[in-house]
Design a protein around this motif. Structure first.
Motif, PDB file in Angstrom:
ATOM      1  N   ASP A  30     -38.610  26.832 -35.331  1.00 22.76           N
ATOM      2  CA  ASP A  30     -38.955  25.687 -36.172  1.00 22.76           C
ATOM      3  C   ASP A  30     -39.950  24.733 -35.512  1.00 22.76           C
ATOM      4  O   ASP A  30     -40.446  23.806 -36.144  1.00 22.76           O
ATOM      5  CB  ASP A  30     -37.686  24.927 -36.596  1.00 22.76           C
ATOM      6  CG  ASP A  30     -36.773  24.588 -35.432  1.00 22.76           C
ATOM      7  OD1 ASP A  30     -37.148  24.851 -34.271  1.00 22.76           O
ATOM      8  OD2 ASP A  30     -35.668  24.068 -35.679  1.00 22.76           O
ATOM      9  N   LEU A  31     -40.255  24.973 -34.237  1.00 19.56           N
ATOM     10  CA  LEU A  31     -41.228  24.148 -33.521  1.00 19.56           C
ATOM     11  C   LEU A  31     -42.618  24.793 -33.502  1.00 19.56           C
ATOM     12  O   LEU A  31     -43.617  24.131 -33.199  1.00 19.56           O
ATOM     13  CB  LEU A  31     -40.733  23.935 -32.087  1.00 19.56           C
ATOM     14  CG  LEU A  31     -41.401  22.914 -31.180  1.00 19.56           C
ATOM     15  CD1 LEU A  31     -41.203  21.503 -31.719  1.00 19.56           C
ATOM     16  CD2 LEU A  31     -40.840  23.011 -29.774  1.00 19.56           C
ATOM     17  N   CYS A  32     -42.686  26.088 -33.844  1.00 16.17           N
ATOM     18  CA  CYS A  32     -43.920  26.864 -33.655  1.00 16.17           C
ATOM     19  C   CYS A  32     -45.093  26.333 -34.481  1.00 16.17           C
ATOM     20  O   CYS A  32     -46.222  26.254 -33.985  1.00 16.17           O
ATOM     21  CB  CYS A  32     -43.690  28.338 -33.981  1.00 16.17           C
ATOM     22  SG  CYS A  32     -42.645  29.203 -32.787  1.00 16.17           S
ATOM     23  N   GLU A  33     -44.852  25.987 -35.729  1.00 21.12           N
ATOM     24  CA  GLU A  33     -45.964  25.534 -36.573  1.00 21.12           C
ATOM     25  C   GLU A  33     -46.572  24.242 -36.036  1.00 21.12           C
ATOM     26  O   GLU A  33     -47.798  24.101 -35.957  1.00 21.12           O
ATOM     27  CB  GLU A  33     -45.489  25.334 -38.021  1.00 21.12           C
ATOM     28  CG  GLU A  33     -46.638  24.986 -38.966  1.00 21.12           C
ATOM     29  CD  GLU A  33     -46.217  24.889 -40.424  1.00 21.12           C
ATOM     30  OE1 GLU A  33     -47.065  24.520 -41.248  1.00 21.12           O
ATOM     31  OE2 GLU A  33     -45.031  25.163 -40.733  1.00 21.12           O
ATOM     32  N   ILE A  65     -40.098  14.374 -26.052  1.00 18.00           N
ATOM     33  CA  ILE A  65     -39.163  15.506 -25.941  1.00 18.00           C
ATOM     34  C   ILE A  65     -39.333  16.170 -24.585  1.00 18.00           C
ATOM     35  O   ILE A  65     -40.287  15.894 -23.855  1.00 18.00           O
ATOM     36  CB  ILE A  65     -39.392  16.566 -27.060  1.00 18.00           C
ATOM     37  CG1 ILE A  65     -40.809  17.164 -26.956  1.00 18.00           C
ATOM     38  CG2 ILE A  65     -39.142  15.980 -28.436  1.00 18.00           C
ATOM     39  CD1 ILE A  65     -41.031  18.393 -27.818  1.00 18.00           C
ATOM     40  N   VAL A  66     -38.400  17.052 -24.270  1.00 14.58           N
ATOM     41  CA  VAL A  66     -38.521  17.903 -23.088  1.00 14.58           C
ATOM     42  C   VAL A  66     -38.469  19.351 -23.554  1.00 14.58           C
ATOM     43  O   VAL A  66     -37.545  19.750 -24.271  1.00 14.58           O
ATOM     44  CB  VAL A  66     -37.380  17.628 -22.078  1.00 14.58           C
ATOM     45  CG1 VAL A  66     -37.468  18.609 -20.902  1.00 14.58           C
ATOM     46  CG2 VAL A  66     -37.444  16.196 -21.573  1.00 14.58           C
ATOM     47  N   LEU A  67     -39.482  20.131 -23.163  1.00  7.14           N
ATOM     48  CA  LEU A  67     -39.526  21.562 -23.460  1.00  7.14           C
ATOM     49  C   LEU A  67     -39.022  22.318 -22.237  1.00  7.14           C
ATOM     50  O   LEU A  67     -39.443  22.036 -21.114  1.00  7.14           O
ATOM     51  CB  LEU A  67     -40.962  22.002 -23.781  1.00  7.14           C
ATOM     52  CG  LEU A  67     -41.543  21.518 -25.105  1.00  7.14           C
ATOM     53  CD1 LEU A  67     -43.055  21.718 -25.124  1.00  7.14           C
ATOM     54  CD2 LEU A  67     -40.907  22.260 -26.270  1.00  7.14           C
ATOM     55  N   LYS A  68     -38.112  23.278 -22.467  1.00  2.93           N
ATOM     56  CA  LYS A  68     -37.499  23.984 -21.341  1.00  2.93           C
ATOM     57  C   LYS A  68     -37.480  25.486 -21.587  1.00  2.93           C
ATOM     58  O   LYS A  68     -37.323  25.939 -22.722  1.00  2.93           O
ATOM     59  CB  LYS A  68     -36.054  23.505 -21.129  1.00  2.93           C
ATOM     60  CG  LYS A  68     -35.902  22.014 -20.968  1.00  2.93           C
ATOM     61  CD  LYS A  68     -34.458  21.605 -20.708  1.00  2.93           C
ATOM     62  CE  LYS A  68     -34.129  21.663 -19.237  1.00  2.93           C
ATOM     63  NZ  LYS A  68     -32.813  21.093 -18.920  1.00  2.93           N
ATOM     64  N   PHE A 172     -38.933  28.922 -25.669  1.00  3.48           N
ATOM     65  CA  PHE A 172     -38.908  27.507 -25.316  1.00  3.48           C
ATOM     66  C   PHE A 172     -38.075  26.717 -26.323  1.00  3.48           C
ATOM     67  O   PHE A 172     -38.167  26.955 -27.526  1.00  3.48           O
ATOM     68  CB  PHE A 172     -40.337  26.932 -25.292  1.00  3.48           C
ATOM     69  CG  PHE A 172     -41.008  27.074 -23.956  1.00  3.48           C
ATOM     70  CD1 PHE A 172     -40.866  26.096 -22.978  1.00  3.48           C
ATOM     71  CD2 PHE A 172     -41.762  28.195 -23.665  1.00  3.48           C
ATOM     72  CE1 PHE A 172     -41.471  26.237 -21.736  1.00  3.48           C
ATOM     73  CE2 PHE A 172     -42.376  28.347 -22.431  1.00  3.48           C
ATOM     74  CZ  PHE A 172     -42.236  27.369 -21.462  1.00  3.48           C
ATOM     75  N   TYR A 173     -37.266  25.808 -25.808  1.00  2.00           N
ATOM     76  CA  TYR A 173     -36.501  24.940 -26.702  1.00  2.00           C
ATOM     77  C   TYR A 173     -36.746  23.482 -26.319  1.00  2.00           C
ATOM     78  O   TYR A 173     -37.046  23.158 -25.168  1.00  2.00           O
ATOM     79  CB  TYR A 173     -35.005  25.271 -26.664  1.00  2.00           C
ATOM     80  CG  TYR A 173     -34.327  25.142 -25.325  1.00  2.00           C
ATOM     81  CD1 TYR A 173     -33.604  24.000 -24.979  1.00  2.00           C
ATOM     82  CD2 TYR A 173     -34.371  26.183 -24.386  1.00  2.00           C
ATOM     83  CE1 TYR A 173     -32.958  23.880 -23.760  1.00  2.00           C
ATOM     84  CE2 TYR A 173     -33.730  26.081 -23.161  1.00  2.00           C
ATOM     85  CZ  TYR A 173     -33.034  24.928 -22.853  1.00  2.00           C
ATOM     86  OH  TYR A 173     -32.404  24.818 -21.642  1.00  2.00           O
ATOM     87  N   ALA A 174     -36.661  22.615 -27.315  1.00  2.00           N
ATOM     88  CA  ALA A 174     -36.913  21.186 -27.112  1.00  2.00           C
ATOM     89  C   ALA A 174     -35.606  20.422 -27.163  1.00  2.00           C
ATOM     90  O   ALA A 174     -34.764  20.654 -28.027  1.00  2.00           O
ATOM     91  CB  ALA A 174     -37.859  20.667 -28.196  1.00  2.00           C
TER      92      ALA A 174
END
Length: 375
Positions: A30-33, A65-68, A172-174
């Motif tokens: 859901d973050l890709c776009e 945010i933090v991407l991990k 990757f997740y936020a």
């Protein structure tokens, strides 16, 4: 500056590959776009970049945010086994639930049967009506191979004391951005930004009141992790850097690489030994049975004892309390914190009752002390 430039170049290269794979239908989320098409995710700085693990501060539609990710590239994760030899239409929701349950067991040591925590997540998977795409399954599987993501995800709606997952793209997740504590900080956490501007006198009182509220939140977290899940949750690396404080002064665990539910904790502790020191796993301690040369599977200290030792003892020392340190209530609080911080000499069966008594005592003293600040 040169190092930051190199890291920015690495970030752009990394997410260029990520977006290429999104465009090819290899991964999704859901973050890709927003990351790849609309460019609403803006790099801020690299927080951690070692051994493949990436932790990046970014801005997503005006929200920090933090991407991990545990590994750098999507291809570094194991592929979802069913995708190797089954067509997509042959993979049922129950297949996904089964594999998800197995991965939860492997990473967190939790059985699906009779366990509330993973059942909530797998119910969500099972109730989905639209079939999963290959990219969705591959991305889900890459995320589930990251213990920290699995931990945050399954506790998402069950706890206010863990950081919230906001979205993902591939591996990757936020998560929400919160400022971590630091041992070198006088108050362990950057509290000035949470209490707002005020006069010097009010500022000192407001800081002490904030510390009391955060300490009470730590106690709530201890009780929550002790009682509210199917298994006790052990924190084996307790330090300010692994926690943050929200604006409402709630304590949040932001790094849970060393957090384990009871079944996995027992597996970790039960090692060969020749003396007690062999049975220390960071902040989680067991005792050596010299007859069997084996560490006991039960932890002999507790989350509460380590929090008292590493955090409360700093906050409630005469140096930080100042002129009020000699007041009877403050003396009582200091003594209770000191007693809590010392390893218990009681037998294992009695320790639980002793901890509950200490927890209640600290809670009451902190409430009374907070009221006294406003008198």
């Amino acid at each position: 500056v040169r190092e930051q430039t190199l890291r920015l170049t690495s970030f752009l290269s990394l997410f260029s590959l990520q977006c290429d794979e999104y465009g090819q239908g290899i991964l999704s989320g859901d973050l890709c776009e927003d990351l790849c098409i609309l460019h609403r995710v803006v790099y801020k700085r690299c927080l951690y970049y070692e051994n493949g693990k990436k932790v990046i501060e970014a801005d997503w539609q005006g929200r920090p945010i933090v991407l991990k990710s545990k590994l750098e590239n999507f291809s570094a994760y194991e592929t979802f086994g069913l995708l190797e030899y089954q067509d997509m239409h042959e993979i049922s929701p129950m297949d996904i639930v089964f594999y998800a349950a197995m991965e939860i067991k492997n990473s967190l040591g939790l059985e699906l049967k009779n366990t509330t925590v993973p059942r909530l997540w797998t119910t969500e998977l099972q109730e989905r009506t639209v079939p999963y795409t290959r990219a969705e399954l591959a991305s889900m599987w890459a995320l589930m191979q990251q213990e920290e993501y699995t931990f945050f995800r399954i506790l998402q709606d069950l706890s206010t004391h863990v950081v919230k997952v906001l979205g993902s793209c591939g591996h990757f997740y936020a998560v929400e951005y919160l400022i971590a504590g630091h041992m070198w900080h006088q108050n362990l956490f950057p509290l000035e930004g949470l209490i707002g501007p005020s006069t010097a006198i009010h500022s000192s009182r407001a800081l002490r009141e904030a510390i009391h509220k955060i300490a009470l939140s730590f106690l709530d977290m201890v009780r929550h992790f002790e009682d509210d899940f199917s298994y006790r949750l052990h924190l084996c690396d307790i330090k300010p850097e692994n926690f943050a404080v929200r604006n409402d002064l709630t304590v949040v665990a932001i790094d849970v690489d060393m957090a384990f539910f009871e079944p996995k904790m027992q597996d970790i502790l039960e090692q060969n030994c020749t003396h007690d020191e062999d049975c220390n796993f960071f902040d989680c301690v067991s005792k050596c049975d010299l007859k069997k040369n084996k560490c006991g599977s039960k932890r002999v200290n507790s989350n509460l004892q380590v929090i008292c030792d590493k955090i409360f003892r700093h906050w409630f020392s005469p140096t930080l309390i100042g002129a009020r340190a000699s007041l009877p209530l403050q003396v009582q609080l200091q003594r209770a914190v000191q007693k809590c911080a010392e390893p218990s000499l009681e037998e294992l069966e009695k320790r639980s009752a002793q901890q509950e008594q200490l927890l209640s005592q600290l809670y009451q003293l902190l409430q009374d002390s907070k009221r006294q600040l406003n008198e």
